[in-house]
Design a protein around this motif. Structure first.
Motif, PDB file in Angstrom:
ATOM      1  N   LYS A   1       4.376   7.885  12.052  1.00 20.96           N
ATOM      2  CA  LYS A   1       3.055   7.284  11.828  1.00 20.96           C
ATOM      3  C   LYS A   1       2.630   7.233  10.357  1.00 20.96           C
ATOM      4  O   LYS A   1       1.492   6.934  10.048  1.00 20.96           O
ATOM      5  CB  LYS A   1       1.984   8.004  12.662  1.00 20.96           C
ATOM      6  N   ARG A   2       3.550   7.504   9.441  1.00 19.76           N
ATOM      7  CA  ARG A   2       3.266   7.385   8.012  1.00 19.76           C
ATOM      8  C   ARG A   2       4.098   6.249   7.443  1.00 19.76           C
ATOM      9  O   ARG A   2       5.208   5.976   7.898  1.00 19.76           O
ATOM     10  CB  ARG A   2       3.584   8.686   7.280  1.00 19.76           C
ATOM     11  N   THR A   3       3.573   5.602   6.418  1.00 18.98           N
ATOM     12  CA  THR A   3       4.218   4.453   5.805  1.00 18.98           C
ATOM     13  C   THR A   3       4.574   4.772   4.356  1.00 18.98           C
ATOM     14  O   THR A   3       3.752   5.322   3.622  1.00 18.98           O
ATOM     15  CB  THR A   3       3.278   3.236   5.842  1.00 18.98           C
ATOM     16  N   TYR A   4       5.781   4.390   3.961  1.00 18.26           N
ATOM     17  CA  TYR A   4       6.249   4.578   2.589  1.00 18.26           C
ATOM     18  C   TYR A   4       6.696   3.225   2.066  1.00 18.26           C
ATOM     19  O   TYR A   4       7.539   2.566   2.675  1.00 18.26           O
ATOM     20  CB  TYR A   4       7.416   5.576   2.557  1.00 18.26           C
ATOM     21  N   GLU A   5       6.137   2.806   0.954  1.00 28.20           N
ATOM     22  CA  GLU A   5       6.472   1.509   0.366  1.00 28.20           C
ATOM     23  C   GLU A   5       7.342   1.725  -0.864  1.00 28.20           C
ATOM     24  O   GLU A   5       6.939   2.409  -1.809  1.00 28.20           O
ATOM     25  CB  GLU A   5       5.201   0.751  -0.016  1.00 28.20           C
ATOM     26  N   LEU A   6       8.524   1.127  -0.847  1.00 31.76           N
ATOM     27  CA  LEU A   6       9.469   1.265  -1.940  1.00 31.76           C
ATOM     28  C   LEU A   6       9.643  -0.092  -2.612  1.00 31.76           C
ATOM     29  O   LEU A   6       9.956  -1.077  -1.950  1.00 31.76           O
ATOM     30  CB  LEU A   6      10.826   1.747  -1.403  1.00 31.76           C
ATOM     31  N   ILE A   7       9.446  -0.136  -3.913  1.00 33.03           N
ATOM     32  CA  ILE A   7       9.620  -1.365  -4.684  1.00 33.03           C
ATOM     33  C   ILE A   7      11.002  -1.297  -5.328  1.00 33.03           C
ATOM     34  O   ILE A   7      11.361  -0.298  -5.952  1.00 33.03           O
ATOM     35  CB  ILE A   7       8.528  -1.512  -5.761  1.00 33.03           C
ATOM     36  N   ILE A   8      11.771  -2.369  -5.183  1.00 32.41           N
ATOM     37  CA  ILE A   8      13.183  -2.363  -5.583  1.00 32.41           C
ATOM     38  C   ILE A   8      13.466  -3.538  -6.509  1.00 32.41           C
ATOM     39  O   ILE A   8      13.160  -4.682  -6.185  1.00 32.41           O
ATOM     40  CB  ILE A   8      14.086  -2.468  -4.336  1.00 32.41           C
ATOM     41  N   SER A   9      14.084  -3.245  -7.649  1.00 28.79           N
ATOM     42  CA  SER A   9      14.532  -4.282  -8.565  1.00 28.79           C
ATOM     43  C   SER A   9      16.003  -4.569  -8.298  1.00 28.79           C
ATOM     44  O   SER A   9      16.794  -3.659  -8.100  1.00 28.79           O
ATOM     45  CB  SER A   9      14.362  -3.819 -10.013  1.00 28.79           C
TER      46      SER A   9
ATOM     47  N   VAL B   1      19.003  -0.924   9.929  1.00 31.58           N
ATOM     48  CA  VAL B   1      19.587  -1.539   8.730  1.00 31.58           C
ATOM     49  C   VAL B   1      20.224  -2.889   9.078  1.00 31.58           C
ATOM     50  O   VAL B   1      19.990  -3.892   8.397  1.00 31.58           O
ATOM     51  CB  VAL B   1      20.616  -0.594   8.074  1.00 31.58           C
ATOM     52  N   TYR B   2      20.996  -2.928  10.146  1.00 28.42           N
ATOM     53  CA  TYR B   2      21.698  -4.148  10.537  1.00 28.42           C
ATOM     54  C   TYR B   2      20.727  -5.319  10.730  1.00 28.42           C
ATOM     55  O   TYR B   2      20.934  -6.408  10.175  1.00 28.42           O
ATOM     56  CB  TYR B   2      22.514  -3.920  11.819  1.00 28.42           C
ATOM     57  N   TYR B   3      19.686  -5.107  11.509  1.00 30.19           N
ATOM     58  CA  TYR B   3      18.800  -6.235  11.813  1.00 30.19           C
ATOM     59  C   TYR B   3      17.951  -6.661  10.618  1.00 30.19           C
ATOM     60  O   TYR B   3      17.632  -7.847  10.478  1.00 30.19           O
ATOM     61  CB  TYR B   3      17.957  -5.956  13.057  1.00 30.19           C
ATOM     62  N   GLN B   4      17.625  -5.749   9.719  1.00 31.36           N
ATOM     63  CA  GLN B   4      16.903  -6.163   8.516  1.00 31.36           C
ATOM     64  C   GLN B   4      17.812  -6.954   7.582  1.00 31.36           C
ATOM     65  O   GLN B   4      17.394  -7.952   6.997  1.00 31.36           O
ATOM     66  CB  GLN B   4      16.292  -4.953   7.812  1.00 31.36           C
ATOM     67  N   MET B   5      19.056  -6.536   7.465  1.00 34.22           N
ATOM     68  CA  MET B   5      19.991  -7.259   6.597  1.00 34.22           C
ATOM     69  C   MET B   5      20.408  -8.597   7.222  1.00 34.22           C
ATOM     70  O   MET B   5      20.596  -9.586   6.524  1.00 34.22           O
ATOM     71  CB  MET B   5      21.220  -6.392   6.299  1.00 34.22           C
ATOM     72  N   LYS B   6      20.510  -8.631   8.538  1.00 36.24           N
ATOM     73  CA  LYS B   6      20.792  -9.893   9.228  1.00 36.24           C
ATOM     74  C   LYS B   6      19.643 -10.879   9.000  1.00 36.24           C
ATOM     75  O   LYS B   6      19.872 -12.066   8.772  1.00 36.24           O
ATOM     76  CB  LYS B   6      20.994  -9.637  10.724  1.00 36.24           C
TER      77      LYS B   6
ATOM     78  N   VAL C   1      11.872  -6.567   2.824  1.00 38.18           N
ATOM     79  CA  VAL C   1      11.316  -7.868   2.461  1.00 38.18           C
ATOM     80  C   VAL C   1      11.891  -8.292   1.112  1.00 38.18           C
ATOM     81  O   VAL C   1      11.691  -7.615   0.099  1.00 38.18           O
ATOM     82  CB  VAL C   1       9.771  -7.805   2.375  1.00 38.18           C
ATOM     83  N   LEU C   2      12.607  -9.394   1.113  1.00 41.20           N
ATOM     84  CA  LEU C   2      13.159  -9.955  -0.104  1.00 41.20           C
ATOM     85  C   LEU C   2      12.094 -10.834  -0.743  1.00 41.20           C
ATOM     86  O   LEU C   2      11.598 -11.775  -0.129  1.00 41.20           O
ATOM     87  CB  LEU C   2      14.402 -10.775   0.242  1.00 41.20           C
ATOM     88  N   SER C   3      11.734 -10.506  -1.971  1.00 40.22           N
ATOM     89  CA  SER C   3      10.668 -11.215  -2.676  1.00 40.22           C
ATOM     90  C   SER C   3      11.261 -12.083  -3.790  1.00 40.22           C
ATOM     91  O   SER C   3      12.420 -11.911  -4.160  1.00 40.22           O
ATOM     92  CB  SER C   3       9.688 -10.212  -3.283  1.00 40.22           C
ATOM     93  N   PRO C   4      10.466 -12.978  -4.366  1.00 34.99           N
ATOM     94  CA  PRO C   4      10.963 -13.827  -5.453  1.00 34.99           C
ATOM     95  C   PRO C   4      11.303 -13.040  -6.717  1.00 34.99           C
ATOM     96  O   PRO C   4      10.819 -11.935  -6.930  1.00 34.99           O
ATOM     97  CB  PRO C   4       9.793 -14.775  -5.729  1.00 34.99           C
ATOM     98  N   HIS C   5      12.136 -13.646  -7.529  1.00 34.81           N
ATOM     99  CA  HIS C   5      12.425 -13.193  -8.886  1.00 34.81           C
ATOM    100  C   HIS C   5      13.107 -11.834  -8.963  1.00 34.81           C
ATOM    101  O   HIS C   5      12.828 -11.037  -9.860  1.00 34.81           O
ATOM    102  CB  HIS C   5      11.157 -13.195  -9.734  1.00 34.81           C
ATOM    103  N   GLY C   6      14.003 -11.526  -8.030  1.00 37.07           N
ATOM    104  CA  GLY C   6      14.810 -10.322  -8.135  1.00 37.07           C
ATOM    105  C   GLY C   6      14.150  -9.031  -7.694  1.00 37.07           C
ATOM    106  O   GLY C   6      14.508  -7.961  -8.172  1.00 37.07           O
ATOM    107  N   TRP C   7      13.197  -9.126  -6.800  1.00 42.09           N
ATOM    108  CA  TRP C   7      12.509  -7.939  -6.289  1.00 42.09           C
ATOM    109  C   TRP C   7      12.599  -7.875  -4.778  1.00 42.09           C
ATOM    110  O   TRP C   7      12.731  -8.896  -4.115  1.00 42.09           O
ATOM    111  CB  TRP C   7      11.020  -7.970  -6.673  1.00 42.09           C
ATOM    112  N   SER C   8      12.499  -6.671  -4.251  1.00 38.79           N
ATOM    113  CA  SER C   8      12.388  -6.453  -2.813  1.00 38.79           C
ATOM    114  C   SER C   8      11.382  -5.343  -2.575  1.00 38.79           C
ATOM    115  O   SER C   8      11.077  -4.563  -3.484  1.00 38.79           O
ATOM    116  CB  SER C   8      13.722  -6.018  -2.200  1.00 38.79           C
ATOM    117  N   THR C   9      10.910  -5.291  -1.355  1.00 38.21           N
ATOM    118  CA  THR C   9      10.062  -4.193  -0.907  1.00 38.21           C
ATOM    119  C   THR C   9      10.645  -3.675   0.393  1.00 38.21           C
ATOM    120  O   THR C   9      10.986  -4.459   1.280  1.00 38.21           O
ATOM    121  CB  THR C   9       8.611  -4.664  -0.663  1.00 38.21           C
ATOM    122  N   CYS C  10      10.773  -2.375   0.477  1.00 45.38           N
ATOM    123  CA  CYS C  10      11.194  -1.755   1.720  1.00 45.38           C
ATOM    124  C   CYS C  10      10.028  -0.907   2.212  1.00 45.38           C
ATOM    125  O   CYS C  10       9.475  -0.097   1.458  1.00 45.38           O
ATOM    126  CB  CYS C  10      12.416  -0.868   1.513  1.00 45.38           C
TER     127      CYS C  10
END
Length: 142
Positions: free
Chosen positions: A27-35, A119-124, A12-21
């Protein structure tokens, strides 16, 4: 190490230079915050994936947060070359400092075809959204 098909990825591309992956593994979720301030995490991830598709034995890419971040260490399985062993770590080091106190967040194995499709479909999706004038205006990559 998890070895199955229950793996998915949402970028997920977020505003102001941030993303979340958001990574789903077994069945487990990992949230990565990216600058995006310290480099090109999207481009680096795409290049790493392409290198694997071209036969690279291992790749590594780092996604920085402020502070800390995550490192993707991806190795081709030596016995089953169509599979990848992925180790995702997290650390608290600040950008520019040596990465220390790194700990494993998740380890899993996945087919190269499965990983590259995710990766391909998320970047597309990101590329298509950036063609939308209002999305591009409100979402900065730096």
């Amino acid at each position: 190490m998890y070895d199955g098909d229950d793996v998915d990825l949402l970028y997920v591309l977020s505003p102001h230079g941030w993303s979340t992956c958001i990574l789903f593994v077994d069945k487990r979720t990992y949230e990565l915050i990216i600058s995006h301030v310290f480099g090109d995490p999207i481009g680096d991830f795409i290049e790493a994936t392409i290198a694997l598709l071209k036969g690279a034995l291992d790749v590594e890419t780092t996604w920085w947060d402020e502070p800390g971040g995550n490192r993707w260490k991806i190795m081709r399985n030596s016995d089953q070359k169509h599979r990848l062993q992925i180790t995702l770590t997290e650390f608290l080091s600040s950008y520019g400092d040596e990465i220390t106190q790194e700990r494993i967040l998740v380890e899993f194995e996945i087919k190269i075809s499965h990983f590259s499709t995710l990766v391909y479909y998320q970047m597309k999706k990101v590329a298509a959204l950036l063609k939308e004038r209002s999305f591009e205006k409100n979402t900065r990559l730096y």
